[in-house]
Each structure stands twice: as structure tokens, then as C-alpha cells.
Enzyme design. Structure first.
Site, short mmCIF file in Angstrom:
data_model
loop_
_atom_site.label_atom_id
_atom_site.label_comp_id
_atom_site.label_asym_id
_atom_site.label_seq_id
_atom_site.Cartn_x
_atom_site.Cartn_y
_atom_site.Cartn_z
N HIS A 313 12.15 -7.35 0.05
CA HIS A 313 11.38 -8.60 -0.05
C HIS A 313 11.29 -9.75 1.28
O HIS A 313 12.86 -9.26 1.67
CB HIS A 313 12.34 -9.73 -0.99
CG HIS A 313 11.81 -11.10 -1.92
ND1 HIS A 313 12.03 -11.82 -0.79
CD2 HIS A 313 10.87 -11.15 -3.11
CE1 HIS A 313 11.26 -13.22 -1.48
NE2 HIS A 313 10.56 -12.78 -3.21
N ASP A 371 10.08 -7.80 -9.39
CA ASP A 371 9.04 -6.93 -9.93
C ASP A 371 9.31 -5.91 -10.82
O ASP A 371 8.88 -4.60 -11.27
CB ASP A 371 7.68 -6.83 -8.89
CG ASP A 371 7.56 -7.82 -8.72
OD1 ASP A 371 7.07 -8.06 -7.51
OD2 ASP A 371 6.98 -8.37 -9.70
C1 SDX Z 1 6.74 -10.65 -4.68
O1 SDX Z 1 7.51 -14.29 -1.41
C2 SDX Z 1 7.31 -13.85 -2.04
O2 SDX Z 1 8.78 -14.69 -2.46
C3 SDX Z 1 7.12 -12.95 -2.93
C4 SDX Z 1 7.91 -13.06 -4.98
C5 SDX Z 1 7.25 -14.44 -5.58
O3 SDX Z 1 8.44 -14.88 -6.31
O4 SDX Z 1 6.51 -15.10 -5.02
O5 SDX Z 1 9.25 -12.92 -4.70
C6 SDX Z 1 7.38 -12.07 -5.49
O6 SDX Z 1 5.98 -10.46 -4.15
C7 SDX Z 1 8.04 -9.09 -4.43
C8 SDX Z 1 8.07 -8.10 -3.76
C9 SDX Z 1 7.08 -7.82 -4.36
N1 SDX Z 1 6.72 -6.86 -3.58
C10 SDX Z 1 6.90 -5.21 -3.41
O7 SDX Z 1 7.96 -5.06 -4.18
C11 SDX Z 1 6.10 -4.05 -3.05
C12 SDX Z 1 7.37 -3.77 -2.13
N2 SDX Z 1 7.90 -4.41 -1.48
C13 SDX Z 1 7.34 -4.53 0.28
O8 SDX Z 1 5.79 -3.89 0.30
C14 SDX Z 1 8.54 -5.09 0.38
O9 SDX Z 1 9.57 -5.11 1.26
C15 SDX Z 1 7.81 -6.73 1.44
C16 SDX Z 1 6.67 -6.97 1.40
C17 SDX Z 1 8.54 -7.50 -0.79
C18 SDX Z 1 8.36 -7.58 2.55
O10 SDX Z 1 8.12 -7.05 2.89
P1 SDX Z 1 8.54 -7.54 4.77
O11 SDX Z 1 9.07 -8.83 4.60
O12 SDX Z 1 7.54 -7.41 5.33
O13 SDX Z 1 9.14 -6.30 5.60
P2 SDX Z 1 9.02 -5.40 6.07
O14 SDX Z 1 7.89 -4.42 5.73
O15 SDX Z 1 9.04 -5.96 7.55
O16 SDX Z 1 10.29 -4.22 5.64
C19 SDX Z 1 11.12 -4.04 6.42
C20 SDX Z 1 11.50 -2.69 6.70
C21 SDX Z 1 10.67 -1.43 6.78
O17 SDX Z 1 10.62 -0.12 7.97
P3 SDX Z 1 11.21 0.23 9.20
O18 SDX Z 1 9.74 -0.61 9.87
O19 SDX Z 1 12.36 -1.87 9.06
O20 SDX Z 1 11.20 1.18 9.28
O21 SDX Z 1 11.99 -2.56 5.41
C22 SDX Z 1 11.28 -0.87 4.27
C23 SDX Z 1 9.45 -1.28 5.80
O22 SDX Z 1 8.62 -0.09 6.05
N3 SDX Z 1 10.58 -1.52 3.29
C24 SDX Z 1 10.20 0.02 2.58
C25 SDX Z 1 10.43 -1.18 1.27
N4 SDX Z 1 10.19 -2.68 1.73
C26 SDX Z 1 10.28 -2.67 2.96
N5 SDX Z 1 11.24 0.98 2.18
C27 SDX Z 1 10.96 1.16 1.43
N6 SDX Z 1 10.39 0.73 -0.29
C28 SDX Z 1 10.15 -0.65 0.23
N7 SDX Z 1 9.67 -1.39 -1.12
#
Ligand code: SDX
Length: 432
Positions: A313, A371
Site C-alpha cells: 500500500h 483487497d
Molecule cells: C487499494 O491508495 C489507497 O488508499 C487505495 C485503497 C483505497 O482504499 O482506496 O487502499 C485501495 O487500491 C489497495 C491497494 C490494492 N492494490 C494491490 O493490492 C495491488 C498490489 N499492490 C501493489 O501494486 C502496490 O503495493 C501498490 C500499488 C498498492 C502500492 O505501490 P507503491 O506505493 O507505488 O509501492 P511500490 O510499487 O513502489 O512498491 C515498493 C516496493 C517495490 O519493490 P522495489 O522496487 O523497492 O524493489 O515493493 C514492491 C515493489 O516492487 N511491491 C510489491 C508489491 N507491492 C509493492 N512486490 C510484490 N507484491 C506486491 N503486492
């Protein structure tokens, strides 16, 4: 917001004059540096793709403490709301700032219940879609189409119009989501029945049929209501920011909410519950819990592009409090339906356990989000996977409206118009 004692001074290594900027404080959470005059004074923009360090507005509706894993709606912890009030009282709170008391609650429930029907013409709008159209495509269309039926309330700057549009949207979303579902399964639409609760009405419109009495299961009714409460609002997330930006042009509330629905559909946002359930089913097909280790290796391999859906998140760097409540709801529903041994629930719990101990996730502060369990409980209730995000949109509509109304009522608001760092071709002539 109040002026902080602190100030921010921006200095430049090339000797350009430094710039002083005021710092403002809210009631809780990080202070903000007011950069509104920066371009005028420096000729430079700030650069913050994804808005990781940018506050787009001031708001009094929802507060998240990502480190503590805390979520407050108008100051009330989500855990207390999910256990002590119902979704419509939560809607009243988000819209008005206080929980309704006594007759206020009864009047609000009655007001919403009296707007649950939709114009009969809308069913013909649905007929334009193929039966296998994704419900989010249908809902984006239907909600945008609502503005064609309510010319009496499309002036976003008129408080009365904003109020009646809010009631109509909150009241009609369950009817529209159920219609999108019924259209997909080829069953007749069920009209709302206003002697039922908001959530009971939704369950009946979804799973009732004209040829027999539908009896609402109180455990599922309560679970549905809690799912709505947990998804109602969440600060300036992608879809809420979309609604604010869309509404800032002065467009009508129905069009702005339709934009929010479209944004929520994405798998990185509200579409994650559908993606998470599909991920669990794929692992189950691969061999279930025995294959979790292999799957997690793929997740940790950057080149695989595989993410653990339902995890991570932008704001929560601790457990999403909604995920805990959703897991409890999952337990209750699966027990009620005799599905305690649901393989996907067991698989989800195994994945969570491994992830919470694995350094890849621990070092990146990746925890389950709202989720991760919501798909399992919705699937148990009988909601099809491709409708999960539609249920999320149903619940989030009140948050989008509250945020939109807050923006429009803010004397400081202007049409949103971000700038850019241009990296394309400089001026050149057509050689023709
Ligand atoms: C919702 O914003 C809100 O409030 C949204 C929400 C709401 O109520 O409105 O809470 C609802 O959208 C919840 C989130 C649902 N999405 C997912 O579950 C999809 C999987 N999650 C990721 O796509 C990700 O965690 C995000 C999009 C939710 C957040 O991404 P960020 O903040 O941009 O973080 P990032 O992608 O920069 O990740 C940081 C690191 C990265 O690795 P490095 O580049 O540092 O090596 O963490 C890794 C990412 O690759 N990472 C994950 C991951 N989420 C982040 N690796 C594996 N699995 C994951 N789910």
C-alpha cells in the site's frame, strides 16, 4: 489549517536568491510546505510523479496513519464504526461530519430508501451491452448515464443539487450493481424492496428471483454492511483524486463519480480484489499450498512482473486495519455457510503467514491490504469475481461524494491543472 512556527527556505547552489515558503499544520499528520508561489518566484515547478510527497488539498474527512495502521473516518477508528454503526450511518458521518442521532438516523435511512429505484429507461441502456460485458464497463456507463436523467440536479455549485445527487447516487448504486449482475446472468432485474435494510436490499436484488420469496441471512447482511463500511473512504487515493480533479472543472456529480469508477477498476487499485482472487485460484490450480513457495519466488523475481495482489500500500507501512476486519468477516461468513475449510481461505492465510515472515516483504513493509480477504468473503456470499470491484465502487461512492462536496465548498479550490517537465522535441519547422 494553521500557520506553523516553522518556515521552509529553498536555496539554490547556483546563487539564485533563496525562497521562503510558509509551513502549515493540520490537526494530526505531516505538516505541508505551501509551494503555491514557487513557480512565480523561481520559474521552476516541483516534480513529484505519483504524488508521493504532495498534498493535493486539505481535508477533514478521513485520516490514515500508515505507520500505526490506523484509519479514522471523521475521527472515529474504523474498528469502532465497523462494529457499532451501520453503513448508512457511516455515510451520514462522512457527508456531514457527525454521526446521526435518533430521528436523524431514521430520516436518513428513509430518505435513501426512497431513492433506490432507477428510471425504467436505464434497463434499455444495459441492453446495449453484450451479456458478458465486464460489470465495471457497464457501471461506468450507467453512472455516467444517470446525469441524463437528473437535469434538476447537475449544478455542482448548488448545495441543494449536491445534496440530492449524493442521496440518489448512494441509493441507486446497489440497484445498478445488482442490475449489472442480473443482466450478465440473464435473470430478471429485482426491484428494490424498501422495507429491507440497505445491505439486505442489495442481497435480495442480487440473489432474489421473482418466483420465490428471498429471505435475507442476517449474518451475510451484516457482513455486506461491514464490507461497505470498510470501503467507504480512504483519503486522496487514485480514484478519489480522479473524482476531485474531474469535479474541479465544474462537471456534474454523476460524471465525476463515473470517472472515479473508471479509475477504481485498475488492478493496482480497486481491481486488486478481483486480481487477488484470480491469483489465489491460479495457485490453487497449480497445486495449492504446496506451490506457495514457488509462487513467492516468482513474486520476488523483479523480471517476472508478478505481484502478490492484495499486498502492499502507498500509505500503510503496517497492517491495513481493514484487512484485519475483513479477515474476521471472512471467518464469520465461512462459518455461517459451513465453508470453514474453504481451500482459498486456507491458502490466503498460508500466503499471508509466509509473506509476513519473508524479508522481501518485511523489508519493503508490505502487508495485506483491504483487497486481500475481501474477494474470499464476497465469493463465499455468492458475488462473482468480476463484480468485486463493482461492490467496492458501490461502497466508495459516498467517500467520493463527500470529498467532491468538500472540495466544491472550499473557497480556495480551483480547476486542477498540473504542469510538467518537458522532454520532447524543441521547436522545429515542417520540412515539406
Ligand atoms: C487499494 O491508495 C489507497 O488508499 C487505495 C485503497 C483505497 O482504499 O482506496 O487502499 C485501495 O487500491 C489497495 C491497494 C490494492 N492494490 C494491490 O493490492 C495491488 C498490489 N499492490 C501493489 O501494486 C502496490 O503495493 C501498490 C500499488 C498498492 C502500492 O505501490 P507503491 O506505493 O507505488 O509501492 P511500490 O510499487 O513502489 O512498491 C515498493 C516496493 C517495490 O519493490 P522495489 O522496487 O523497492 O524493489 O515493493 C514492491 C515493489 O516492487 N511491491 C510489491 C508489491 N507491492 C509493492 N512486490 C510484490 N507484491 C506486491 N503486492
Amino acid at each position: 489549517m494553521k500557520l506553523a512556527d516553522n518556515k521552509a527556505t529553498l536555496s539554490f547552489s547556483n546563487g539564485s536568491p533563496s525562497i521562503e515558503m510558509p509551513v502549515y499544520s493540520g490537526n494530526i499528520g505531516p505538516d505541508v510546505i505551501d509551494i503555491r508561489k514557487l513557480y512565480g518566484q523561481s520559474g521552476m515547478f516541483t516534480y513529484d510523479p505519483g504524488f508521493l510527497s504532495t498534498a493535493s488539498c486539505q481535508s477533514a474527512i478521513t485520516y490514515i496513519d500508515g505507520d500505526k495502521g490506523e484509519l479514522l473516518y471523521r475521527g472515529y477508528p474504523i474498528e469502532q464504526l465497523a462494529n457499532k454503526v451501520d453503513f448508512l450511518d457511516t455515510c451520514y458521518l462522512l457527508l456531514n461530519g457527525e454521526l446521526p442521532v435518533g430521528q436523524q438516523s431514521k430520516d436518513f435511512h428513509k430518505l435513501v430508501n426512497n431513492h433506490t429505484m432507477v428510471n425504467e429507461q436505464l434497463q434499455f441502456f444495459l441492453r446495449g451491452f453484450r451479456r458478458d460485458a465486464h460489470p465495471m464497463a457497464v457501471l461506468t456507463g450507467l453512472i455516467g448515464a444517470l446525469s441524463a436523467f437528473y437535469h434538476d440536479s447537475t449544478d455542482i455549485n448548488n448545495p441543494e443539487h449536491r445534496h440530492i445527487s449524493a442521496i440518489r447516487l448512494i441509493a441507486k448504486l446497489p440497484t445498478l450493481v445488482a442490475m449489472a449482475y442480473k443482466y450478465g446472468v440473464g435473470q430478471p432485474f429485482m426491484y428494490p424492496q424498501n422495507n429491507l435494510s440497505y445491505s439486505g436490499n442489495f442481497l435480495r436484488m442480487m440473489f432474489g428471483v421473482p418466483c420465490e420469496e428471498y429471505v435475507v441471512n442476517p449474518v451475510l447482511e451484516r457482513a455486506m454492511d461491514r464490507i461497505f463500511i470498510l470501503h467507504a473512504d480512504h483519503e486522496q487515493n487514485a480514484s478519489t483524486s480522479t473524482v476531485r480533479l474531474c469535479g474541479s472543472s465544474g462537471t456534474n456529480p454523476f460524471a465525476a463519480i463515473a470517472a472515479g469508477v473508471a479509475c477504481l477498476w485498475g488492478p493496482a487499485h480497486g481491481g486488486a480484489n478481483e486480481a487477488c482472487l484470480n491469483m489465489l485460484e491460479d495457485i490453487q490450480k497449480m497445486g495449492g499450498i504446496t506451490k506457495v513457495g514457488e509462487f513467492m519466488e516468482k513474486v520476488k523475481d523483479k523480471n517476472s512482473g508478478v505481484k502478490l495482489m492484495g499486498f502492499g500500500h502507498r500509505v500503510y507501512k503496517n497492517y491495513d486495519p481493514r484487512a484485519k476486519l475483513m479477515q474476521e468477516t471472512c471467518d464469520e461468513v465461512l462459518k455461517e455457510l459451513g465453508l470453514e475449510n474453504d481451500p482459498l481461505f486456507k491458502l490466503a492465510k498460508a500466503l499471508e503467514k509466509i509473506a509476513l515472515e519473508d524479508d522481501y516483504f518485511v523489508s519493503r513493509k508490505l502487508y495485506p491490504n483491504v483487497d486481500f480477504y475481501s474477494g474470499i468473503v464476497q465469493r463465499a456470499i455468492g458475488i462473482p469475481v468480476n463484480l468485486f470491484t463493482g461492490v467496492f465502487a458501490l461502497a466508495r461512492t459516498v467517500g467520493w461524494i463527500a470529498q467532491l462536496n468538500e472540495m466544491i465548498s472550499d473557497s480556495e479550490y480551483k480547476i486542477g491543472r498540473p504542469r510538467q517537465l518537458f522532454t520532447g522535441s524543441v521547436r522545429r519547422d515542417v520540412q515539406r
